[in-house]
Design an enzyme around this catalytic site. Structure first.
Site, short mmCIF file in Angstrom:
data_model
loop_
_atom_site.label_atom_id
_atom_site.label_comp_id
_atom_site.label_asym_id
_atom_site.label_seq_id
_atom_site.Cartn_x
_atom_site.Cartn_y
_atom_site.Cartn_z
N ALA A 146 -24.54 45.79 39.40
CA ALA A 146 -25.36 46.48 40.42
C ALA A 146 -24.69 46.32 41.78
O ALA A 146 -25.33 45.92 42.76
CB ALA A 146 -26.79 45.96 40.42
N HIS B 149 -20.96 43.33 47.80
CA HIS B 149 -19.94 42.96 46.81
C HIS B 149 -18.59 43.57 47.20
O HIS B 149 -17.55 42.93 47.04
CB HIS B 149 -20.32 43.49 45.41
CG HIS B 149 -21.57 42.90 44.86
ND1 HIS B 149 -22.74 43.61 44.76
CD2 HIS B 149 -21.84 41.67 44.35
CE1 HIS B 149 -23.67 42.85 44.22
NE2 HIS B 149 -23.16 41.67 43.96
N GLN C 160 -29.74 31.81 34.10
CA GLN C 160 -30.24 31.55 35.45
C GLN C 160 -31.55 32.26 35.76
O GLN C 160 -32.02 32.21 36.89
CB GLN C 160 -29.18 31.87 36.50
CG GLN C 160 -28.83 33.34 36.66
CD GLN C 160 -27.60 33.54 37.54
OE1 GLN C 160 -26.48 33.27 37.14
NE2 GLN C 160 -27.81 34.01 38.76
N GLY D 145 -20.90 35.19 48.41
CA GLY D 145 -21.58 35.62 49.63
C GLY D 145 -22.47 34.51 50.20
O GLY D 145 -23.09 33.74 49.46
N LYS E 15 -25.16 35.14 51.57
CA LYS E 15 -26.54 35.58 51.33
C LYS E 15 -27.26 34.58 50.42
O LYS E 15 -28.41 34.23 50.63
CB LYS E 15 -26.48 36.98 50.70
CG LYS E 15 -27.69 37.43 49.96
CD LYS E 15 -28.74 37.96 50.90
CE LYS E 15 -29.92 38.59 50.19
NZ LYS E 15 -30.20 38.14 48.86
N ASP E 16 -26.57 34.12 49.37
CA ASP E 16 -27.12 33.08 48.49
C ASP E 16 -26.55 31.74 48.96
O ASP E 16 -25.67 31.16 48.32
CB ASP E 16 -26.75 33.37 47.03
CG ASP E 16 -27.40 34.65 46.54
OD1 ASP E 16 -28.63 34.72 46.52
OD2 ASP E 16 -26.66 35.59 46.19
N GLN F 113 -26.84 28.64 46.73
CA GLN F 113 -25.91 28.78 45.60
C GLN F 113 -24.48 28.43 46.05
O GLN F 113 -23.78 27.65 45.39
CB GLN F 113 -25.97 30.22 45.10
CG GLN F 113 -24.83 30.62 44.17
CD GLN F 113 -25.00 32.02 43.61
OE1 GLN F 113 -25.87 32.24 42.78
NE2 GLN F 113 -24.18 32.96 44.02
N VAL G 189 -23.65 40.81 54.40
CA VAL G 189 -23.57 42.20 54.89
C VAL G 189 -25.00 42.74 54.98
O VAL G 189 -25.81 42.50 54.08
CB VAL G 189 -22.72 43.06 53.93
CG1 VAL G 189 -22.63 44.50 54.44
CG2 VAL G 189 -21.33 42.47 53.77
O1 PAF Z 1 -24.65 35.50 42.83
C1 PAF Z 1 -24.63 36.00 41.67
O2 PAF Z 1 -24.54 37.20 41.48
C2 PAF Z 1 -24.74 35.08 40.47
O3 PAF Z 1 -25.59 34.00 40.73
C3 PAF Z 1 -23.37 34.59 39.96
C4 PAF Z 1 -22.66 33.73 41.00
C5 PAF Z 1 -22.51 35.79 39.60
C6 PAF Z 1 -23.57 33.73 38.71
O4 PAF Z 1 -24.19 34.44 37.69
#
Ligand code: PAF
Length: 281
Positions: free
Chosen positions: A33, A38, A62, A149, A151-152, A155, A178
């Site tokens: 998506a 990205h 996840q 990113g 954004k997360d 993570q 972005v």
């Molecule tokens: O940020 C994401 O899109 C996901 O958490 C990742 C890092 C691709 C892991 O599935």
């Protein structure tokens, strides 16, 4: 249209494609998506290495039982076009059976205490699932650099900690968020928002901007909170740049999560905190 890009679905195909990449390799991991956020990651990664690899995998590990795994947007053909346009050499797009050939893994990554707060408090097990798949994809792709990113942000922070603590020998590069011209942080989940919900969701970035314009923790939080009135907020948190609980003086991070209709949105921004005036300490 997508000539020149190699798509690998199996481990053997990935290994064969990877063997053809000489020099440095950067990876951008995605769940598909793909959007301009990205594309920016891919562009930054492209500049930093001889070769660029992207992964597209909606990682079941996840997602919680009541989350949007089955309805998560899947737009493979459009994703491949973006990858081709941004100069990706190889796309690894495995099925869950390829990624987890023995079924649900018995051994997974433990994110430590940071995995249980903020997003982790609302999404138990989420970061164990993220770190497990990121670790596997780092191993499988043999990348020298990996781009994620901001954004997360939680993570990204946990991935940095995993790579540091487990000495995974890959450079992690964070890329600023972005945004739409109206301030909304780009996210694959934005496509769930109606026009009205899109409008309501602008309160998140407004709150972060209002907070980021202040220099003391109480003022940052009060300014941000004022913009979030009426929204279903999961958390508004001010933390250190490494997400330590006490932000102290200097670079810090303001993070927010809220539900707009059925969609849960997250966002964050850097903040700079002044040292308290001697009379205040
Ligand atoms: O940020 C994401 O899109 C996901 O958490 C990742 C890092 C691709 C892991 O599935």
């Amino acid at each position: 249209m997508n000539e020149g890009i190699e798509v690998a679905g199996s481990r053997a195909e990935l290994a064969a494609a990877r063997a053809g990449l000489t020099g440095s390799v950067a990876v951008v991991m995605t769940m598909g998506a793909l959007h301009e956020g990205h594309a920016t990651l891919l562009r930054e990664a492209r500049k930093s290495a001889d070769h660029l690899l992207a992964t597209i995998f909606v990682n079941p590990l996840q997602f919680g039982p009541n989350e949007d795994f089955s309805r998560y947007p899947r737009t493979f053909d459009a994703d491949l076009e973006i990858c081709a346009r941004e100069g990706v050499d190889v796309v690894f797009a495995p099925t869950p059976e390829v990624m987890y050939p023995y079924g649900q893994p018995e051994v997974t990554m433990h994110p430590g205490p940071l995995g249980d707060v903020l997003e982790g408090a609302v999404r138990p097990g989420h970061f164990a699932g993220v770190l497990t798949v990121v670790c596997k994809l780092l191993r499988l792709t043999g990348a020298d650099l990996a781009f994620f990113g901001e954004k997360d942000y939680q993570q990204l922070t946990l991935i940095r900690a995993m790579v540091r603590d487990l000495e995974l020998g890959v450079e992690i590069v964070g890329v600023p968020t972005v945004r739409e011209p109206d301030g909304l942080a780009l996210s694959s989940r934005n496509r769930y928002l109606s026009d009205e919900q899109h409008e309501a969701s602008l309160a998140l970035s407004r709150a972060l901007r209002a907070g980021a314009a202040r220099r003391s923790a109480p003022e940052v939080l009060a300014a941000a909170r004022a913009e979030l009135a009426g929204l279903d907020v999961d958390y508004l948190a001010l933390r250190g740049a490494d997400l330590s609980e006490d932000p102290g003086a200097g670079p810090a991070r303001l993070l927010v999560a809220a539900r707009v209709g059925p969609t849960r949105l997250i966002d964050n921004m850097p903040v700079h905190l002044d040292a308290p005036h001697p009379r205040e300490s």
